[in-house]
Design an enzyme around this catalytic site. Structure first.
Site, PDB file in Angstrom:
ATOM      1  N   HIS A 134     -47.618  13.822 -25.240  1.00 49.85           N
ATOM      2  CA  HIS A 134     -46.637  13.792 -23.940  1.00 49.85           C
ATOM      3  C   HIS A 134     -46.285  12.326 -23.372  1.00 49.85           C
ATOM      4  O   HIS A 134     -46.453  12.038 -22.178  1.00 49.85           O
ATOM      5  CB  HIS A 134     -47.483  14.568 -22.669  1.00 49.85           C
ATOM      6  CG  HIS A 134     -47.635  16.063 -23.072  1.00 49.85           C
ATOM      7  ND1 HIS A 134     -46.579  16.904 -23.573  1.00 49.85           N
ATOM      8  CD2 HIS A 134     -48.725  16.934 -22.680  1.00 49.85           C
ATOM      9  CE1 HIS A 134     -46.948  18.125 -23.749  1.00 49.85           C
ATOM     10  NE2 HIS A 134     -48.300  18.025 -23.281  1.00 49.85           N
ATOM     11  N   HIS A 205     -43.972  21.153 -17.605  1.00 49.71           N
ATOM     12  CA  HIS A 205     -45.310  21.516 -18.014  1.00 49.71           C
ATOM     13  C   HIS A 205     -46.016  22.198 -16.700  1.00 49.71           C
ATOM     14  O   HIS A 205     -47.273  22.120 -16.562  1.00 49.71           O
ATOM     15  CB  HIS A 205     -46.167  20.228 -18.341  1.00 49.71           C
ATOM     16  CG  HIS A 205     -47.378  20.695 -19.435  1.00 49.71           C
ATOM     17  ND1 HIS A 205     -48.005  21.830 -19.132  1.00 49.71           N
ATOM     18  CD2 HIS A 205     -47.444  20.171 -20.537  1.00 49.71           C
ATOM     19  CE1 HIS A 205     -49.080  21.783 -20.259  1.00 49.71           C
ATOM     20  NE2 HIS A 205     -48.659  20.479 -20.973  1.00 49.71           N
ATOM     21  N   GLU A 343     -43.547  25.911 -22.392  1.00 47.33           N
ATOM     22  CA  GLU A 343     -42.913  24.577 -22.342  1.00 47.33           C
ATOM     23  C   GLU A 343     -41.805  24.484 -23.380  1.00 47.33           C
ATOM     24  O   GLU A 343     -41.879  24.667 -24.626  1.00 47.33           O
ATOM     25  CB  GLU A 343     -43.655  23.431 -22.677  1.00 47.33           C
ATOM     26  CG  GLU A 343     -45.130  23.509 -22.073  1.00 47.33           C
ATOM     27  CD  GLU A 343     -46.346  22.665 -22.757  1.00 47.33           C
ATOM     28  OE1 GLU A 343     -46.219  21.542 -22.775  1.00 47.33           O
ATOM     29  OE2 GLU A 343     -47.222  23.523 -22.994  1.00 47.33           O
TER      30      GLU A 343
END
Length: 379
Positions: A134, A205, A343
């Protein structure tokens, strides 16, 4: 926004952030906008409230571009908050999490944090089992987006990411446009441009618990994923490069089933490797935004979430690493599998797998991605 902004401008922004309500007014979800007002890295954070005529409410903070709460009606007409999060900016800052965040520059994992562009090897930070996850430890979920509240249903966030941000190349300008529609959908449009060849893969998210009660696990939720294949992972959660069928495995959600039905069948190596579901599904939708990519329903509340996207993949993550050490909104402790994340994305580690859809962004090009979270009720 810099602190040199005139006081009148700050006051106006605060009023806009609260949808022209007094800044002491609580949101429908019970959030206090004042608790989201602070300064991080010389930038002002706020809480922004979107509402439609149907009464749905979405609260977003520009710290990490995070969806903080989503209020939708259940089968009895009672409004429920269906996402996990915190009720103050202090908790978002002090307790590392991805709750509700607009992830960048690269959602999901990059193997060993290494990418190669035009023959040059670039080393990114390693923050998850030896991989870059991420966007690294200082990814955009921990940065302040510039906020532009367009109207009562629309918020535009902008992130200017400098060349070398977490060692990603290129000065990159990224935008996230949240639009709350009249049919109870959150339409999220991402875009980005760069002045140097780079990679980009953005997502939201949010951790969904559609029962409205995250004190209870979301394993009873009924999940459908429009995908005949998925990408397996090794025991460090890294994709192996394979694309394999879901048929006759616990990964098959082409027929809707409870999230928890097979989740602990650890004799199936992928569930052991993922500590449950933490995998990318290869969507059958071929980028068609009119075709449902995934559907999640709480049998308790009747609330249904449909996901639409032009992305090739979707990561299903079932809150496997929530462990009861985090207390969220309204003092609720988040235990394991209190939520399901959906996601939309390009596949993990795509920069190192040239046979997969490309995540490279060149100067002069514009990255575009769209995700729609549409809510309804099953009686």
């Amino acid at each position: 926004m810099k602190r040199q902004v005139l006081l009148a401008g700050v006051a106006a922004m605060m009023l806009t952030a609260c949808n022209h309500q007094p800044e002491t007014a609580l949101t429908l979800s019970g959030l206090d906008p004042v608790k989201f007002q602070t300064t991080v890295n010389d930038a002002q954070t706020q809480l922004y409230t979107l509402k439609n005529k149907a009464g749905m409410e979405v609260c977003i903070t520009n710290f990490g571009g995070r969806i903080v709460s989503i209020m939708v009606p259940d089968k009895n007409g009672t409004m429920q908050d269906v996402v996990l999060g915190f009720d103050s900016i202090a908790d978002y800052i002090n307790i590392p999490s991805d709750f509700g965040a607009s992830i960048g520059r690269y959602a999901n994992r990059i193997n060993q944090g290494k990418i190669v562009l035009d023959g040059d090897t670039i080393q990114l930070p390693k923050n998850n089992f030896g991989h870059c996850l991420h966007g690294g430890p200082k990814g955009w979920q921990y940065q302040v987006y510039n906020a532009n509240p367009i109207d009562n249903t629309t918020l535009e966030l902008t992130r200017i990411s400098p060349d070398g941000d977490e060692n990603f190349p290129g000065n990159l300008t990224a935008k996230v446009l949240f639009k709350l529609t009249e049919d109870n959908a959150i339409d999220i449009k991402y875009s980005a441009t760069t002045d140097k060849k780079t990679i980009i893969n953005m997502t939201n998210h949010s951790y969904f618990n559609l029962s409205g009660n995250p004190a209870q696990a979301a394993t009873d939720h009924i999940l459908y994923v429009n995908a005949d294949n998925y990408t397996p992972v090794d025991n460090t959660f890294m994709t192996t490069g394979e694309i394999v069928p879901v048929k006759d495995t616990p990964m098959d959600f082409t027929t809707p089933k409870a999230v928890g039905q097979d989740i602990t069948k650890y004799d199936f190596a992928q569930l052991k490797n993922g500590n449950g579901y933490d995998h990318n599904w290869v969507l059958n939708t071929k980028g068609d935004l009119s075709v449902v990519a995934a559907r999640l329903t709480s049998p308790v509340s009747g609330i249904t979430l449909e996901v639409y996207t032009d992305e090739p993949g979707i990561q299903v993550y079932t809150g496997n690493f929530l462990d009861g050490t985090v207390t969220g909104k309204k003092g609720i402790v988040y235990n394991q599998r209190a939520s399901v994340c959906l996601e939309t994305q390009h596949y993990p580690d795509s920069p190192n797998k040239p046979e997969w859809p490309s995540v490279v962004l060149e100067p002069g090009e514009t990255y575009n991605s769209e995700c729609i979270f549409k809510f309804s009720v099953e009686q």
